[in-house]
Design an enzyme around this catalytic site. Sequence first.
Site, short mmCIF file in Angstrom:
data_model
loop_
_atom_site.label_atom_id
_atom_site.label_comp_id
_atom_site.label_asym_id
_atom_site.label_seq_id
_atom_site.Cartn_x
_atom_site.Cartn_y
_atom_site.Cartn_z
N LYS A 48 -23.65 -44.63 61.89
CA LYS A 48 -24.98 -45.22 61.81
C LYS A 48 -25.12 -46.50 62.47
CE LYS A 48 -27.51 -43.36 60.07
NZ LYS A 48 -28.33 -42.00 60.12
N SER A 265 -18.64 -36.11 54.87
CA SER A 265 -19.57 -35.15 55.74
C SER A 265 -18.54 -34.60 56.98
CB SER A 265 -20.38 -36.10 56.26
OG SER A 265 -20.21 -37.08 57.07
#
Length: 306
Positions: A48, A265
Amino acid sequence: MIRPAVHDSITKLVGNTPLLRVRLFEERYPDLEVYAKAEWFNPGGSVKDRAALAMIEDGERRGALTPDRVIVDSTSGNTGIAYALMGAAKGYRVRLVMPANVSSERKQLIAAFGAEAVYSDGLEGSDGAIRLVRELVAEHPERYFYPDQYNNPANPMAHYLGTGREILEQTEGRVTHFVAGLGTTGTFTGTARRLKEHDPSIHTIAVQPDDAFHGLEGLKHLPTAIVPGIWDESLADEVWGAPTEPAYELARTVARREGLLVGHSCGAALWAVERLAARVERGVVVTVFPDSGDRYLSTGLYRTRP
Ligand SMILES: Cc1ncc(COP(=O)(O)O)c(C=O)c1O
């Protein structure tokens, strides 16, 4: 002699992450090469950083982000850490709306960078945080810079210009399949767009949790969620639903067998890579490992069973 680089800001270290060979499926599928972008090498420890920096610098360029404004957004954690770090490095105040049940490591990291946290109802997940940040901004639009990571084209653009380009360079254009998880969908959308532009035959698989109630922090179950405006379904040849427990097990396995301490993830991405491997058996598969497992130690992901 190669000298280590000198940089004038931590923000210069975002992107250009290593591409790691993953050997987990090699014995069964010797003609398949699997690689993962090791995104925890970004300074904020996750993929991110790319989107957060791109959206902040886009805001600066457009004049929407000025020193008097507070950066505000909803985030399930990693984007918050990235905003908090970039805000500290660039001198902006940061306020983050997140579900109350995100991991304590994430809350502590955000506090460490001096950002302020506002908690939304944990049961409402990331959608509850989205609704709350919209209320805050509607009350005082003049106070905030609201990048809105779910609808900001600078988010996928960071991956189009960064992640996708890097994958093409690092594989010397040999990539045949791309697999990535869906959160805001920025990583998948921007990277797949770049890869398909280079070669439309590169097969793309987007991975979401297989159920609305899942344990794959960072990923979004699109059929039951607010669908991000940046999501471009036409870039996904297939969208698969990953189950939580097998994803956790793969995360644990890759830590034990390869020394890669990855987050939930990444386990979901590996679940999809394994399924793809069984189908195609050959090719060059690239996936993205968004963050590291040390961010989830308190959740018990790596707790050994008695
Ligand atoms: C751990 C983790 N994995 C995957 C993603 C998905 O990335 P994107 O938002 O680019 O779809 C995120 C995003 O927040 C994340 O935090």
